[in-house]
Design an enzyme around this catalytic site. Structure first.
Site, PDB file in Angstrom:
ATOM      1  N   GLY A  88       0.851  -1.203   0.000  1.00 21.55           N
ATOM      2  CA  GLY A  88       0.000   0.000   0.000  1.00 21.55           C
ATOM      3  C   GLY A  88       0.878   1.242   0.000  1.00 21.55           C
ATOM      4  O   GLY A  88       1.836   1.337   0.760  1.00 21.55           O
TER       5      GLY A  88
ATOM      6  N   ARG B 254       1.124  -5.260  -5.009  1.00 22.39           N
ATOM      7  CA  ARG B 254       1.443  -6.410  -4.158  1.00 22.39           C
ATOM      8  C   ARG B 254       1.627  -7.572  -5.137  1.00 22.39           C
ATOM      9  O   ARG B 254       0.663  -8.045  -5.718  1.00 22.39           O
ATOM     10  CB  ARG B 254       0.318  -6.680  -3.167  1.00 22.39           C
TER      11      ARG B 254
ATOM     12  N   ASP C 251       5.285  -4.591   5.998  1.00 26.08           N
ATOM     13  CA  ASP C 251       5.827  -5.887   6.433  1.00 26.08           C
ATOM     14  C   ASP C 251       5.788  -6.955   5.331  1.00 26.08           C
ATOM     15  O   ASP C 251       6.681  -7.780   5.239  1.00 26.08           O
ATOM     16  CB  ASP C 251       5.173  -6.370   7.731  1.00 26.08           C
TER      17      ASP C 251
ATOM     18  N   THR D   5       4.626   2.714   5.370  1.00 24.94           N
ATOM     19  CA  THR D   5       3.256   2.229   5.571  1.00 24.94           C
ATOM     20  C   THR D   5       2.512   3.153   6.519  1.00 24.94           C
ATOM     21  O   THR D   5       3.097   3.629   7.501  1.00 24.94           O
ATOM     22  CB  THR D   5       3.226   0.788   6.134  1.00 24.94           C
TER      23      THR D   5
ATOM     24  N   ASP E 198       0.291   2.141   8.435  1.00 22.58           N
ATOM     25  CA  ASP E 198      -0.220   1.334   9.556  1.00 22.58           C
ATOM     26  C   ASP E 198       0.656   1.394  10.814  1.00 22.58           C
ATOM     27  O   ASP E 198       0.192   1.068  11.902  1.00 22.58           O
ATOM     28  CB  ASP E 198      -0.347  -0.144   9.131  1.00 22.58           C
TER      29      ASP E 198
ATOM     30  N   ASP F  19       2.943  -0.640  11.783  1.00 23.19           N
ATOM     31  CA  ASP F  19       2.821  -1.969  12.400  1.00 23.19           C
ATOM     32  C   ASP F  19       4.138  -2.750  12.341  1.00 23.19           C
ATOM     33  O   ASP F  19       4.134  -3.973  12.302  1.00 23.19           O
ATOM     34  CB  ASP F  19       1.707  -2.760  11.699  1.00 23.19           C
TER      35      ASP F  19
ATOM     36  N   ARG G 217      -5.163  -2.011   8.824  1.00 27.30           N
ATOM     37  CA  ARG G 217      -5.165  -3.475   8.655  1.00 27.30           C
ATOM     38  C   ARG G 217      -5.353  -4.145  10.008  1.00 27.30           C
ATOM     39  O   ARG G 217      -6.338  -3.883  10.672  1.00 27.30           O
ATOM     40  CB  ARG G 217      -3.873  -3.952   7.981  1.00 27.30           C
TER      41      ARG G 217
HETATM   42  O1  F6P Z   1      -1.386  -1.362   4.608  1.00 26.43           O
HETATM   43  C1  F6P Z   1      -1.924  -0.141   4.244  1.00 26.43           C
HETATM   44  C2  F6P Z   1      -3.419  -0.251   4.070  1.00 26.43           C
HETATM   45  O2  F6P Z   1      -3.935   1.027   3.722  1.00 26.43           O
HETATM   46  C3  F6P Z   1      -4.177  -0.821   5.276  1.00 26.43           C
HETATM   47  O3  F6P Z   1      -4.369   0.142   6.275  1.00 26.43           O
HETATM   48  C4  F6P Z   1      -5.434  -1.309   4.626  1.00 26.43           C
HETATM   49  O4  F6P Z   1      -5.998  -2.378   5.347  1.00 26.43           O
HETATM   50  C5  F6P Z   1      -4.952  -1.807   3.286  1.00 26.43           C
HETATM   51  O5  F6P Z   1      -3.730  -1.140   3.016  1.00 26.43           O
HETATM   52  C6  F6P Z   1      -5.913  -1.550   2.161  1.00 26.43           C
HETATM   53  O6  F6P Z   1      -5.397  -2.119   1.020  1.00 26.43           O
HETATM   54  P1  F6P Z   1      -6.012  -1.897  -0.435  1.00 26.43           P
HETATM   55  O7  F6P Z   1      -5.624  -0.516  -0.870  1.00 26.43           O
HETATM   56  O8  F6P Z   1      -5.386  -2.955  -1.257  1.00 26.43           O
HETATM   57  O9  F6P Z   1      -7.491  -2.019  -0.308  1.00 26.43           O
END
Ligand code: F6P
Length: 327
Positions: free
Chosen positions: A15, A76, A107, A130, A132, A134, A176
């Protein structure tokens, strides 16, 4: 004696987060300063697998420090998590003579870097990009500060209408399976309750407190929920509360991807610049296969093999503050 790195690749993966561009800029310009050739790899590991790699110059990163998103784009990449995908990626890097990598991501991206650096002779440096926050081994991740400020600004706006209507709002933020965005934005906006995955929530107690406030005619209440909470997010929490307190006007608001965009805060630009610079220094000094963080305002290096094992912990003191201030 370690072989000297001469050509490095930089990519952004997972992300996106505000400040990734500032970080790419720092890697490119520090690399060039040290006489290295720098290559941009498009769409994270996908660009490595598909040979979408191009030479960068100092001016390739002009006018991007203030921009959200990432000029290198991101993804990803599932193929990179197969041995065949990684072999393709390695062969493509070799075609360009790339002998060092800087990976900006979360991560999942570090896991990719860990596997790749254990299999192949190309040293990798991870940088925590990130929203997050995390990742253990760093006090900050690139993008978290901006995301939290975006969430705070949005929640403040919701509060205006919440107050005008005497409503109970359940607001969901990203993260997340981590609760940091919820915790920080919830405290900063004066939330009555903050529901995060790291702590079990006593929902009966939450309802009891709301019912007690209802008796005191305090109908304006804000609950911030992390998307990864145990109930499955704000919609589910809203349903439970509305059922138990039918006279309350419950509304749910999911902030979503707005939290990932926008111009990075000053703080995110600073840590992105510092970390990007430091990643190249690591490659120059032969400090290989580490992830670069900041702990107590000093650069901190964690072996990639350890970085993916631990999770950032939420301190008990934060939880105490939430409890006291919400009463
Ligand atoms: O890891 C970053 C993040 O924004 C999380 O907070 C969230 O759960 C996820 O990515 C959302 O991913 P996507 O943009 O693939 O929906």
């Amino acid at each position: 004696m370690k072989k000297k790195v001469t050509k490095i690749g930089v990519l952004t993966s997972g992300g996106d987060s505000p400040g990734m561009n500032a970080c790419v800029r720092a890697v490119v310009r520090t690399g060039i300063y040290h006489g290295l050739e720098v290559f941009g790899i498009m769409r994270g590991y996908t660009g490595m697998v598909e040979n979408d790699i191009f030479k960068m110059e100092g001016r390739s990163v002009a006018n991007i420090i203030q921009r959200g998103g990432t000029i290198l784009k991101t993804s990803r990449c599932k193929e990179f998590f197969t041995p065949e995908g990684r072999k393709k990626a390695y062969d493509n890097l070799k075609k360009h003579g790339i002998d060092g990598l800087v990976i900006i991501g979360g991560d999942g991206s570090f896991r990719g870097a860990q596997i790749f650096s254990n299999e192949y002779d190309i040293p990798c440096i991870g940088l925590p990009g990130t929203i997050d926050k995390d990742i253990a081994g760093t006090d900050f991740t690139i993008g978290f500060d901006t995301a939290v400020n975006t969430a705070v600004e949005a929640i403040d706006k919701v509060r205006d209408t919440m107050d005008a209507h005497d409503r109970l709002f359940i607001i969901e933020v990203m993260g997340r399976d981590a609760g940091y965005i919820a915790l920080h934005s919830g405290i900063a906006t004066g939330a009555e309750n903050i529901l995060i995955p790291e702590r079990k929530t006593d929902i009966e107690e939450v309802i009891r407190q709301l019912a007690e406030k209802e008796r005191r005619h305090k109908l304006v209440n804000l609950i911030v929920v992390a998307e990864g909470d145990e109930f499955g997010g704000a919609n589910e929490v809203g349903k439970i509360i509305q059922e138990r307190l039918p006279q309350q006007e419950v509304r749910v608001c999911i902030l979503g991807h707005i939290q990932r965009g926008g111009s990075p805060s000053c703080f995110d630009r600073l840590i992105a610049s510092r970390m990007g610079y430091s990643a190249v220094e690591c490659l120059i000094e032969g400090k290989y296969n580490v992830f670069v963080g900041i702990v107590n305002n000093r650069m901190h290096y964690t072996p990639l093999n350890d970085a993916v094992k631990k999770k950032q912990r939420i301190s008990e003191e934060w939880m105490k503050i939430v409890k006291i201030l919400a009463s």
